[in-house]
Design a protein around this motif. Structure first.
Motif, PDB file in Angstrom:
ATOM      1  N   SER A 184     -36.323 -17.824  71.985  1.00 57.83           N
ATOM      2  CA  SER A 184     -35.342 -18.830  71.565  1.00 57.83           C
ATOM      3  C   SER A 184     -33.917 -18.265  71.642  1.00 57.83           C
ATOM      4  CB  SER A 184     -35.640 -19.349  70.163  1.00 57.83           C
ATOM      5  OG  SER A 184     -35.610 -18.287  69.251  1.00 57.83           O
ATOM      6  N   ALA A 185     -33.766 -16.967  71.433  1.00 61.95           N
ATOM      7  CA  ALA A 185     -32.436 -16.353  71.537  1.00 61.95           C
ATOM      8  C   ALA A 185     -31.950 -16.414  72.987  1.00 61.95           C
ATOM      9  CB  ALA A 185     -32.477 -14.910  71.056  1.00 61.95           C
ATOM     10  N   PHE A 186     -32.853 -16.169  73.928  1.00 56.85           N
ATOM     11  CA  PHE A 186     -32.473 -16.251  75.343  1.00 56.85           C
ATOM     12  C   PHE A 186     -32.120 -17.678  75.738  1.00 56.85           C
ATOM     13  CE2 PHE A 186     -34.115 -12.012  75.571  1.00 56.85           C
ATOM     14  CZ  PHE A 186     -33.270 -11.421  76.493  1.00 56.85           C
ATOM     15  N   GLU A 187     -32.924 -18.622  75.272  1.00 59.90           N
ATOM     16  CA  GLU A 187     -32.639 -20.027  75.607  1.00 59.90           C
ATOM     17  C   GLU A 187     -31.281 -20.425  75.034  1.00 59.90           C
ATOM     18  OE1 GLU A 187     -36.072 -22.198  74.338  1.00 59.90           O
ATOM     19  OE2 GLU A 187     -37.273 -21.472  76.018  1.00 59.90           O
ATOM     20  N   TYR A 188     -30.993 -19.929  73.833  1.00 58.91           N
ATOM     21  CA  TYR A 188     -29.738 -20.269  73.184  1.00 58.91           C
ATOM     22  C   TYR A 188     -28.534 -19.705  73.961  1.00 58.91           C
ATOM     23  CZ  TYR A 188     -25.957 -20.263  69.797  1.00 58.91           C
ATOM     24  OH  TYR A 188     -24.748 -20.438  69.192  1.00 58.91           O
ATOM     25  N   VAL A 189     -28.556 -18.408  74.288  1.00 57.81           N
ATOM     26  CA  VAL A 189     -27.370 -17.835  74.964  1.00 57.81           C
ATOM     27  C   VAL A 189     -27.181 -18.441  76.354  1.00 57.81           C
ATOM     28  CG1 VAL A 189     -27.106 -15.619  73.768  1.00 57.81           C
ATOM     29  CG2 VAL A 189     -28.598 -15.753  75.736  1.00 57.81           C
ATOM     30  N   VAL A 190     -28.276 -18.692  77.050  1.00 60.73           N
ATOM     31  CA  VAL A 190     -28.152 -19.281  78.387  1.00 60.73           C
ATOM     32  C   VAL A 190     -27.564 -20.690  78.280  1.00 60.73           C
ATOM     33  CG1 VAL A 190     -29.479 -20.160  80.358  1.00 60.73           C
ATOM     34  CG2 VAL A 190     -29.888 -17.853  79.514  1.00 60.73           C
ATOM     35  N   ASP A 234     -23.905 -28.293  87.602  1.00 60.05           N
ATOM     36  CA  ASP A 234     -24.772 -27.110  87.712  1.00 60.05           C
ATOM     37  C   ASP A 234     -26.226 -27.544  87.806  1.00 60.05           C
ATOM     38  OD1 ASP A 234     -25.872 -24.592  87.580  1.00 60.05           O
ATOM     39  OD2 ASP A 234     -25.625 -24.406  85.400  1.00 60.05           O
ATOM     40  N   SER A 235     -26.902 -27.045  88.822  1.00 55.42           N
ATOM     41  CA  SER A 235     -28.305 -27.435  88.983  1.00 55.42           C
ATOM     42  C   SER A 235     -29.251 -26.310  88.552  1.00 55.42           C
ATOM     43  CB  SER A 235     -28.566 -27.811  90.443  1.00 55.42           C
ATOM     44  OG  SER A 235     -28.167 -26.738  91.256  1.00 55.42           O
ATOM     45  N   THR A 236     -28.717 -25.287  87.884  1.00 49.31           N
ATOM     46  CA  THR A 236     -29.563 -24.163  87.456  1.00 49.31           C
ATOM     47  C   THR A 236     -30.628 -24.630  86.467  1.00 49.31           C
ATOM     48  OG1 THR A 236     -27.589 -22.779  87.573  1.00 49.31           O
ATOM     49  CG2 THR A 236     -29.491 -21.832  86.444  1.00 49.31           C
ATOM     50  N   ASP A 237     -31.835 -24.129  86.653  1.00 51.63           N
ATOM     51  CA  ASP A 237     -32.900 -24.370  85.685  1.00 51.63           C
ATOM     52  C   ASP A 237     -32.700 -23.351  84.553  1.00 51.63           C
ATOM     53  OD1 ASP A 237     -35.203 -24.416  84.197  1.00 51.63           O
ATOM     54  OD2 ASP A 237     -36.543 -24.592  85.932  1.00 51.63           O
ATOM     55  N   LEU A 238     -32.083 -23.813  83.461  1.00 53.27           N
ATOM     56  CA  LEU A 238     -31.681 -22.875  82.399  1.00 53.27           C
ATOM     57  C   LEU A 238     -32.890 -22.249  81.706  1.00 53.27           C
ATOM     58  CD1 LEU A 238     -28.605 -24.730  80.806  1.00 53.27           C
ATOM     59  CD2 LEU A 238     -28.617 -22.953  82.557  1.00 53.27           C
ATOM     60  N   LYS A 239     -33.954 -23.025  81.596  1.00 57.86           N
ATOM     61  CA  LYS A 239     -35.149 -22.503  80.927  1.00 57.86           C
ATOM     62  C   LYS A 239     -35.743 -21.362  81.765  1.00 57.86           C
ATOM     63  CE  LYS A 239     -38.915 -24.317  78.185  1.00 57.86           C
ATOM     64  NZ  LYS A 239     -38.494 -24.316  76.810  1.00 57.86           N
ATOM     65  N   ALA A 240     -35.775 -21.575  83.085  1.00 59.56           N
ATOM     66  CA  ALA A 240     -36.322 -20.536  83.974  1.00 59.56           C
ATOM     67  C   ALA A 240     -35.439 -19.293  83.937  1.00 59.56           C
ATOM     68  CB  ALA A 240     -36.410 -21.078  85.397  1.00 59.56           C
ATOM     69  N   LEU A 241     -34.121 -19.502  83.896  1.00 56.62           N
ATOM     70  CA  LEU A 241     -33.204 -18.362  83.837  1.00 56.62           C
ATOM     71  C   LEU A 241     -33.416 -17.579  82.543  1.00 56.62           C
ATOM     72  CD1 LEU A 241     -30.747 -16.719  84.869  1.00 56.62           C
ATOM     73  CD2 LEU A 241     -29.269 -18.407  83.776  1.00 56.62           C
ATOM     74  N   ALA A 242     -33.547 -18.315  81.428  1.00 54.77           N
ATOM     75  CA  ALA A 242     -33.777 -17.654  80.135  1.00 54.77           C
ATOM     76  C   ALA A 242     -35.063 -16.827  80.193  1.00 54.77           C
ATOM     77  CB  ALA A 242     -33.841 -18.700  79.017  1.00 54.77           C
ATOM     78  N   GLN A 243     -36.081 -17.382  80.825  1.00 55.17           N
ATOM     79  CA  GLN A 243     -37.364 -16.648  80.931  1.00 55.17           C
ATOM     80  C   GLN A 243     -37.220 -15.406  81.795  1.00 55.17           C
ATOM     81  OE1 GLN A 243     -40.207 -19.531  82.315  1.00 55.17           O
ATOM     82  NE2 GLN A 243     -40.668 -20.236  80.249  1.00 55.17           N
ATOM     83  N   GLN A 244     -36.469 -15.565  82.883  1.00 52.69           N
ATOM     84  CA  GLN A 244     -36.260 -14.425  83.785  1.00 52.69           C
ATOM     85  C   GLN A 244     -35.539 -13.294  83.030  1.00 52.69           C
ATOM     86  OE1 GLN A 244     -33.488 -15.217  86.929  1.00 52.69           O
ATOM     87  NE2 GLN A 244     -33.600 -13.121  87.686  1.00 52.69           N
ATOM     88  N   LEU A 245     -34.513 -13.657  82.246  1.00 48.43           N
ATOM     89  CA  LEU A 245     -33.745 -12.646  81.510  1.00 48.43           C
ATOM     90  C   LEU A 245     -34.590 -12.025  80.400  1.00 48.43           C
ATOM     91  CD1 LEU A 245     -30.315 -14.507  81.305  1.00 48.43           C
ATOM     92  CD2 LEU A 245     -30.954 -12.665  82.861  1.00 48.43           C
ATOM     93  N   GLN A 246     -35.397 -12.862  79.789  1.00 48.41           N
ATOM     94  CA  GLN A 246     -36.289 -12.359  78.736  1.00 48.41           C
ATOM     95  C   GLN A 246     -37.254 -11.328  79.347  1.00 48.41           C
ATOM     96  OE1 GLN A 246     -38.918 -15.315  77.222  1.00 48.41           O
ATOM     97  NE2 GLN A 246     -39.509 -14.106  75.425  1.00 48.41           N
ATOM     98  N   GLY A 247     -37.693 -11.606  80.573  1.00 49.94           N
ATOM     99  CA  GLY A 247     -38.589 -10.696  81.291  1.00 49.94           C
ATOM    100  C   GLY A 247     -37.975  -9.321  81.483  1.00 49.94           C
ATOM    101  N   LEU A 248     -36.644  -9.267  81.618  1.00 48.25           N
ATOM    102  CA  LEU A 248     -35.976  -7.965  81.783  1.00 48.25           C
ATOM    103  C   LEU A 248     -36.165  -7.112  80.545  1.00 48.25           C
ATOM    104  CD1 LEU A 248     -32.556  -9.044  83.353  1.00 48.25           C
ATOM    105  CD2 LEU A 248     -34.447  -7.902  84.514  1.00 48.25           C
TER     106      LEU A 248
END
Lengths: 80, 204
Positions: free
Chosen positions: B25-31, A60-74
């Motif tokens: 940190s919760a988002f980073e954790y679940v992802v 998997d080449s997904t940037d997990l940190k960027a994805l987490a930020q994108q979801l947090q933005g929602l």
């Protein structure tokens, strides 16, 4: 009477307990008599333990940190 | 065997509240915990071409629906069902079929005589705990490589059953295949990985 070839097909069902009793007994007797198949059974059990401990992952080449930020933005958008 | 959870979020209720509050940190954790298995399920159902997109959509749907999540199941199970449903809808739209037989090679017939008895000698493997054996980087990378070469359905079944401890009926629902087919997938995946580990043991 079960043969070594049957063991390779049924070994995982045997480990999971997914074989009817009569077949289970038949396979058990084969294991008693055949050291190769006993070793094979042990190797399959070890394979499961090694894989479970190793926890291989999908490529998997997904940037997990960027994805987490994108979801947090929602969530931020929900709030405002 | 189940993975150890992050001690910060051992209480899933707290984790969910933190997610709803937008805690980074919760988002980073679940992802980091769930993205890989969601990808595995999407690839198994819809194939590589659409899997990333399906997982992305699943994450967005899940986060939007999170305030309404009633916690009647574990967060992981809920997420896996969302990605599974998304992938199944995508399959219907794309009219795509994934074969259970993709990439399967059984134990070679030349290992047995005409009566079905083994003609090769199966010796015991080197003894040791899985942790001790895996201290060897070469074995770890053999397993990783062999796992990644498995067909997607086999990887998903193995990940859910052997690594995540998800129950058989749940796996059947998620992958939309029968229990006997999940058993076939597990058998094939384990057999392939066994071959790889066995070759490594022989060559040591």
């Amino acid at each position: 009477m079960y043969q070594c070839k049957d063991i390779t097909e049924e070994v995982n069902n045997y480990i999971e307990g997914d074989v009817p009793l009569t077949k289970r007994i038949g396979l058990f007797f084969h294991f008693l008599m055949c050291s190769c198949c006993r070793n094979y059974l042990q190797q399959i059990r070890s394979t499961i333990s090694i894989v479970t401990t190793s926890q291989p992952k999908e490529k998997d080449s997904t940037d997990l940190k960027a994805l987490a930020q994108q979801l947090q933005g929602l969530c931020d958008k929900h709030d405002h | 065997m189940k993975k150890k959870s992050n001690s910060l979020f051992e209480d899933e209720r707290t984790l969910i509240l933190k997610l709803i509050d937008g805690d980074q940190s919760a988002f980073e954790y679940v992802v980091s915990e769930y993205h890989n298995i969601m990808l595995s399920i999407a690839r198994a159902i819809v194939g590589d071409a659409f899997a990333d997109e399906v997982v992305q959509e699943a994450w967005i749907s899940a986060i939007k629906a999170l305030p309404k999540f009633e916690q009647r199941s574990k967060l992981k199970t809920w997420l896996l069902h969302i990605v599974s449903n998304g992938a199944k809808s995508r399959v219907r739209r794309e009219n795509r079929m994934v074969s259970l037989d993709e990439g399967w090679e059984s134990v070679p017939a030349d290992k047995f005589d005409h009566t079905g008895h083994r003609i090769d000698n199966v010796s015991p493997w080197e003894e040791g705990t899985p942790e001790a054996l895996l201290a060897n980087d070469q074995l770890q990378s053999i397993i990783e490589h062999s796992f990644q070469q498995l067909p997607a359905l086999q990887r998903a079944a193995l990940t859910m059953y052997d690594m995540e401890g998800i129950k058989m009926d749940e796996i059947c629902n998620i992958l939309d295949v029968s229990a006997s087919n999940v058993r076939v997938l597990l058998h094939r995946a384990r057999t392939t990985l066994h071959h790889s580990i066995d070759k490594y043991q022989d060559n040591k």
